[in-house]
Enzyme design. Structure first.
Site: not given
Length: 780
Positions: A442, A638, A634, A780, A447
């Site tokens: 993740h 997430n 993602h 987010i 990110h």
């Protein structure tokens, strides 16, 4: 004389009457006598106190004088003479052209350069109209910082830096963290904030935190609705954490004594996939200060039940032999009558291997006190139903010496004692998995590794560039979200360190994975499935590969989205790049790609696996991979965090006791108590559940895959608009297909008693914690 309409969205309407906003239209044509763009007269827009309004949008009209040979409008410049910024949403020439601005315009006393906004038409650099060439180049110059200067919150500068802001040694050595990025510590680069350092080390920036305003380029800052949604999520988490925390305050021990303490945190519905006797839902007495809270209120602030639950080898002189302790005799009795050799040949055995990721850190982790971890390997058997069954778990520790055993193997239980030993071993596997999921898959792969590309795209691709226009909604909010993560999630003693196994070594584990394992060329879904041994290349199959686990919901649903993205991107690329030479000589595109590799990923830029970017097919592959990562990948990582990790006994973020030998007296005296005392305490459990709840939440203004609000920016490019329309229709078809699959009783991994439907890649969602929805970006 032409009339122009300005739609101005103001952050604050209390502007003084002195000043004004100066506009000037730029032609695509040049004046051949001076070889510069034709310009309209300047037009000044003024507003006074009487112009104040509570509306979110305000529309104004101004007039420009242009010569008869002015040509076609191609851009507009803006100078803000007021003392405060304002948000310019769009500019329309009535019946002629439309400029989608969507940007903050700063006062010229702070930023003296003119802002330039281009007409919504895509141009490759070599196709730029003569009148716009100089403005195209100057706009990019404004966005580059070249590593100099202190950043103001109003700046629009995109630049790179290493991760030197995660620690805060001024608060004590326990807050000191190594810098990530550089020759000795490879790591992706982040957006440079340019704050003054708090100490004498000029290579270290002061840490980001919730009290210090964090810099992101001004147009990357979260808008009001997203900020409010984050704040609302924090409040929701606080309220859900309140009652269990106060209840626990009346208890003397922080260890969980019974499953009923955990089950009482949830509303009265048994979590799917978790077998719990009904009596476990009995609630503990609350402290006297809460006894008068109505039952309905107590239920509101409970949690919803979750829906479900390397290239570098380790040095054997330090970490012991690489050979596993797993032997044929450990697994031969669990193969439905097959021999081990048969199971291997028929590709029925799979391994979940966290040995090399965790082992180098275990001595340090296990010395922390409240953290106890093994490096695990788990063998799974693919059953005739197409489901995976764990049949053996290897638990490793660093050897005390080369002659002492450092591994034990646990197999499925045969009695009550081995039942709890098996549960403990599985909990340690899931704890390993929870850490790897959050830290590597993740944070790192999505990110951190995408941030350098977003920086490079803004620095090197003009807003007129077709690739930039394609990517714009897919870069939304990411830099701001990552800055927030550095402030409260991945910083020293932040949420990630507080609630995952490696604690202060969390980011060092991500650095190790980046150095030894991450490869951009294997980040696309098909390549990733093949790398992990879950698929084989097969040109006869629809997606060019054959899944070894036929009912693999993530892969099956993901390949539908991957294929739709690839089709859209190929159509788009072939439209703008009909020849390979256009890719090769696109100066902005090549500069962006080279900077992404050589600056954004400078520490691994020498690797020979970086793909070439020479043909339209190369570009299609590259952009499809980017879009896959920031959308579906993602989303899958997430938005299921709460549903799959919200029941702590099934997926604990860390463990507090090692798996004992079967002869351990404390374990034999109370196996269930030993298991419960191995889990995080009840206060930490409730807080962690609150964190997962917030992280799994969709904002009310989320923009989902297949829905674009900027199709007008392609002007007369009807082929492109049609491609987006077809993509949107394909996404809707995919959603219906996923819903059909989730209702198919033949698919045992997503349908059946106690089995949660796989919804993570359903494209649409409402706001809140839904366990579904694929946003356009890492938002987010």
């Amino acid at each position: 004389m032409e009339y122009w309409e300005k739609m101005l969205h103001f952050l604050d309407n209390t502007y003084p009457s002195q000043g004004g906003v100066v506009f000037q239209v730029v032609s695509t044509h040049i004046d051949p006598t001076i070889m510069q763009a034709n310009l309209s007269s300047e037009a000044t827009l003024e507003w006074s106190i009487s112009n104040k309004t509570e509306a979110k949008q305000v529309t104004y009209k101004v007039e420009f004088q242009v010569d008869s040979n002015f040509g076609i409008p191609g851009a507009i410049t803006v100078i803000n003479k007021y003392h405060k910024e304002f948000y310019l949403e769009s500019v329309n020439i009535e019946g002629v052209v439309h400029f989608a601005c969507n940007s903050w315009v700063q006062p010229d006393k702070i930023h003296p350069e003119k802002r330039i906004f281009f007409f919504n038409k895509a141009y490759l650099p070599c196709q730029t109209p003569l009148g716009l060439k100089e403005f195209r180049e100057s706009e990019l110059e404004q966005l580059r910082g070249y590593g100099k200067g202190v950043r103001k919150l109003s700046d629009r500068i995109y630049d790179y830096d290493v991760y030197n802001d995660l620690g805060n040694p001024d608060r004590g050595m326990e807050y000191s963290r190594p810098t990530l990025g550089g020759e000795n510590c490879p790591y992706p680069r982040r957006c440079r904030t340019g704050r003054h350092p708090n100490n004498t080390d000029v290579s270290t920036e002061s840490p980001v935190n919730e009290q210090t305003p964090m810099y992101v380029p001004r147009d990357e800052a979260l808008d009001d609705s997203k900020t409010k949604a984050v704040a609302a999520g924090k409040l929701k988490g606080l309220l859900k954490n309140l009652i269990p925390t106060l209840r626990n305050a009346s208890m003397n021990s922080d260890s969980i004594k019974d499953f009923s303490e955990i089950n009482s945190l949830y509303k009265r519905r048994t979590p799917l996939g978790v077998q719990l006797p009904i009596e476990n839902w009995s609630r503990l007495p609350l402290p006297s200060m809460l006894t008068k809270i109505p039952q309905s209120i107590k239920e509101i602030y409970k949690f919803d039940p979750p829906n479900g639950i390397s290239r570098n080898k380790l040095n054997p002189s330090i970490y012991g032999p690489q050979e596993s302790s797993l032997k044929e005799e450990h697994i031969s009795g669990y193969l439905n009558g097959m021999t081990v050799q048969q199971a291997l040949e028929e590709k029925k055995l799979f391994i979940l291997d966290y040995h090399d990721i965790y082992l180098p850190f275990l001595n340090r982790i296990n010395a922390l006190g409240e953290r106890k971890a093994h490096a695990t390997r788990t063998i799974f058997f693919l059953t005739p139903l197409g489901t995976l069954k764990p049949i053996a778990i290897e638990l490793s520790l660093p050897p005390m010496d080369m002659n002492s055993p450092s591994r034990q193997v646990v197999t499925p239980p045969v009695d009550d004692t081995t039942y709890w030993l098996w549960q403990l071993a599985k909990a340690h596997v899931c704890s390993n998995d929870a850490g790897a999921h959050q830290l590597i898959h993740h944070w790192l792969r999505v990110h951190a590794c995408m941030e350098p590309f977003i920086i490079a795209a803004h620095r090197q691709l003009s807003v007129m560039h077709p690739v930039y226009k394609l990517l714009k909604p897919h870069m939304r909010d990411t830099l701001a979200i990552n800055a927030q993560a550095r402030a409260i999630l991945v910083n020293a003693k932040g949420i990630i360190e507080s609630y995952f196994t490696p604690e202060k070594y969390c980011m060092e584990i991500t650095q190790s994975a980046y150095r030894d394992w991450w490869r951009f060329d294997l980040e696309g879904l098909p390549a990733d499935l093949i790398r992990r041994g879950l698929a084989e290349p097969d040109p006869t199959q629809k997606h060019g590969l054959r899944l070894l686990i036929e009912d693999y919901p993530y892969a099956n649903d993901g390949l539908l989205i991957w294929s739709a993205l690839e089709t859209l991107v190929r159509t788009y690329v072939n439209y703008y790049y009909p020849e390979a030479s256009l890719v090769q000589y696109d100066t902005e595109l090549q500069a962006c790609y080279n900077e992404f590799i050589n600056v954004g990923h400078a520490d691994v830029s020498h690797a020979d696996w970086w793909p070439k970017l020479s043909t339209p097919e190369d570009l299609t592959s590259f952009l499809t991979t980017i879009l896959w990562i920031v959308t579906a990948q993602h989303a899958a990582l997430n938005f299921g965090q709460y549903h799959y990790g919200g029941y702590i006994p099934v997926r604990p973020p860390y463990m507090r006791r090692l798996v004992p030998n079967q002869g351990n007296a404390n374990f034999l005296a109370d196996p269930q108590g030993y298991f419960l005392s191995s889990l995080p305490s009840l206060p930490e459990t409730t807080y962690f559940m609150s964190v997962l709840d917030i992280l799994s939440m969709h904002a009310t203004d989320e923009q989902y895959i297949g829905g674009r609000k900027d199709l007008s920016t392609w002007g007369g490019d009807t082929e492109i608009i049609e491609a987006f329309y077809k993509f949107s229709m394909e996404i809707k078809k995919i959603e219906k297909e996923i819903e059909r699959r989730n209702a198919d009783p033949k698919l045992s991994n997503r349908c059946g008693p106690g089995i949660a439907p796989y919804e993570l890649l359903l494209p649409s969602s409402g706001p809140g914690v839904t366990g579904r929805g694929v946003p356009n970006s890492i938002s987010i």
